[in-house]
Scaffold this active site. Structure first.
Site, PDB file in Angstrom:
ATOM      1  N   SER A 146       0.848  -1.184  -0.046  1.00 30.68           N
ATOM      2  CA  SER A 146       0.034   0.010   0.035  1.00 30.68           C
ATOM      3  C   SER A 146       0.910   1.492  -0.022  1.00 30.68           C
ATOM      4  O   SER A 146       0.250   2.410  -0.186  1.00 30.68           O
ATOM      5  CB  SER A 146      -0.826   0.103   1.211  1.00 30.68           C
ATOM      6  OG  SER A 146      -2.053  -0.897   1.061  1.00 30.68           O
ATOM      7  N   LYS A 176       0.467   3.436  -3.011  1.00 28.96           N
ATOM      8  CA  LYS A 176      -0.937   4.207  -3.241  1.00 28.96           C
ATOM      9  C   LYS A 176      -0.334   5.607  -3.491  1.00 28.96           C
ATOM     10  O   LYS A 176      -1.001   6.200  -4.270  1.00 28.96           O
ATOM     11  CB  LYS A 176      -1.834   4.036  -2.079  1.00 28.96           C
ATOM     12  CG  LYS A 176      -2.263   2.642  -2.248  1.00 28.96           C
ATOM     13  CD  LYS A 176      -3.275   2.191  -1.089  1.00 28.96           C
ATOM     14  CE  LYS A 176      -3.875   0.587  -1.077  1.00 28.96           C
ATOM     15  NZ  LYS A 176      -4.625   0.336   0.201  1.00 28.96           N
ATOM     16  N   TYR A 178      -2.418  -3.040 -10.512  1.00 33.14           N
ATOM     17  CA  TYR A 178      -2.532  -3.000  -9.382  1.00 33.14           C
ATOM     18  C   TYR A 178      -1.927  -3.794  -8.646  1.00 33.14           C
ATOM     19  O   TYR A 178      -1.211  -3.591  -7.608  1.00 33.14           O
ATOM     20  CB  TYR A 178      -4.165  -3.004  -8.736  1.00 33.14           C
ATOM     21  CG  TYR A 178      -4.497  -2.773  -7.239  1.00 33.14           C
ATOM     22  CD1 TYR A 178      -4.158  -1.596  -6.815  1.00 33.14           C
ATOM     23  CD2 TYR A 178      -4.779  -3.646  -6.548  1.00 33.14           C
ATOM     24  CE1 TYR A 178      -4.152  -1.268  -5.402  1.00 33.14           C
ATOM     25  CE2 TYR A 178      -5.060  -3.473  -5.272  1.00 33.14           C
ATOM     26  CZ  TYR A 178      -4.708  -2.315  -4.589  1.00 33.14           C
ATOM     27  OH  TYR A 178      -4.724  -2.104  -3.129  1.00 33.14           O
ATOM     28  N   TYR A 184      -4.097   3.684   7.411  1.00 29.14           N
ATOM     29  CA  TYR A 184      -5.366   2.828   7.396  1.00 29.14           C
ATOM     30  C   TYR A 184      -6.245   3.600   8.577  1.00 29.14           C
ATOM     31  O   TYR A 184      -6.478   4.611   8.745  1.00 29.14           O
ATOM     32  CB  TYR A 184      -5.564   1.486   7.916  1.00 29.14           C
ATOM     33  CG  TYR A 184      -4.269   0.704   6.936  1.00 29.14           C
ATOM     34  CD1 TYR A 184      -4.467   1.006   5.445  1.00 29.14           C
ATOM     35  CD2 TYR A 184      -3.403  -0.088   7.290  1.00 29.14           C
ATOM     36  CE1 TYR A 184      -3.825   0.482   4.387  1.00 29.14           C
ATOM     37  CE2 TYR A 184      -2.459  -0.599   6.318  1.00 29.14           C
ATOM     38  CZ  TYR A 184      -2.479  -0.595   4.906  1.00 29.14           C
ATOM     39  OH  TYR A 184      -2.024  -1.090   4.135  1.00 29.14           O
ATOM     40  N   VAL A 212       1.137  -3.599   4.118  1.00 26.00           N
ATOM     41  CA  VAL A 212       1.348  -4.870   4.812  1.00 26.00           C
ATOM     42  C   VAL A 212       2.539  -5.841   4.197  1.00 26.00           C
ATOM     43  O   VAL A 212       2.639  -6.949   5.020  1.00 26.00           O
ATOM     44  CB  VAL A 212      -0.411  -5.702   4.482  1.00 26.00           C
ATOM     45  CG1 VAL A 212      -1.526  -5.225   4.978  1.00 26.00           C
ATOM     46  CG2 VAL A 212      -0.175  -6.005   3.034  1.00 26.00           C
TER      47      VAL A 212
END
Length: 305
Positions: free
Chosen positions: A61, A64, A189, A241, A259
């Site tokens: 992540s 992102k 992705y 998060y 993660v």
């Protein structure tokens, strides 16, 4: 500084015992739970390291905010934010609920999976291969490392087990938030999440964001100042998060976790920090990595608030 980093790593190593490595992507189970490492690159381009700083791991992540920067440079901003929101979700990163229950059905922000799938779909290119190459080159330039590539074992593992992301993507397609071939968008992705890096790469990207998009070495502008400010703001409000609020209070540094165990932090005009600790807490953040950043923030007075 190296002595301080070694001390902070040693003091927080015990917290790795309280977390678990990610297991929902089978390949991530191979990480060593006790690993903990850090790299800091300061605004004089000095590099400081400690612990397992050169262990390779997948970015997950943390990709992102980088892909969001690409989407904002590739497209009109109004168009990007008509498809993805700017607000913290308060839900787990892989939650699908609000795609159905929200009035707009729009993903809350680009740091949760649904929002990130939207931003990935906005990357320009005439083919999947061209988009993948553009994306990789952008990561390499930001990290100043031409050897950065995709871990294909992790990519295949993500693709095989990514049914929740697949469900999100088809919902997003159904509601008009993504255009194009859903499987192709998901492929890109999964590849972006499987880019392999180490703490030095993360710290380099972090310092380039900290310097408002200007490369610390070449002085070349890689991201516009406006986009780099927006990226860091998203990192503060949504980067950890549904633990982002507590992290902002305790640590007070723009950061993004993944993660795979990585955390990238960016202290405006001061430093970039890359941390690796694959033992995760229940919200998907590096349990010891957060403790390391909390200690450093206090000892070096890094809190931006």
């Amino acid at each position: 500084m190296n002595n301080l980093l070694k001390q902070v790593i040693d003091e927080n190593k015990k917290y790795t015992n309280y977390g678990q490595v990610a297991s929902y992507i089978p390949e991530l189970k191979n990480a060593k739970r006790s690993d903990l490492g850090i790299c800091i690159i300061d605004n004089n381009n000095k590099i400081y390291t400690a612990g397992n700083y050169n262990t390779k791991f997948t970015i997950q992540s943390i990709s992102k905010p980088i892909v969001l920067a690409m989407a904002l440079m590739d497209n009109d901003w109004t168009s990007v934010f008509s498809k993805v929101g700017m607000e913290p979700s308060g839900d787990p990163f892989n939650s699908i609920m609000k795609l159905e229950t929200n009035d707009t059905k729009k993903p809350s922000n680009p740091m949760i999976n649904a929002g990130a799938i939207v931003t990935t779909s906005l990357i320009k290119g005439n083919s999947l291969e061209e988009k993948e190459e553009r994306m990789l080159q952008f990561f390499r330039r930001l990290a100043n490392n031409d050897s950065i590539g995709i871990n294909y074992e992790v990519y295949k593992s993500e693709k095989l087990t990514g049914d929740r992301n697949r469900a999100m993507a088809y919902l997003l397609k159904n509601d008009g938030f993504i255009n194009g071939d859903v499987e192709e968008i998901l492929d890109l992705y999964f590849k972006q999440c499987s880019i392999e890096i180490d703490c030095i790469d993360l710290a380099r990207i972090g310092i380039n964001l900290a310097m408002y998009g200007v490369d610390i070495e070449s002085k070349e502008r890689l991201i516009s100042e406006k986009v780099s400010r927006m990226i860091k703001t998203f990192m503060v409000t949504c980067g950890m998060y549904d633990a982002s609020g507590e992290f902002a209070i305790r640590v007070g540094i723009p950061a993004k976790s993944g993660v795979g165990g990585g955390v990238m932090a960016s202290v405006p005009e001061k430093m970039g920090i890359g941390v690796y600790g694959p033992a995760l807490d229940k919200k998907g953040n590096s349990i010891a990595g957060i403790k390391v950043l909390e200690d450093l923030s206090e000892k070096l007075e890094l809190n931006i608030f």
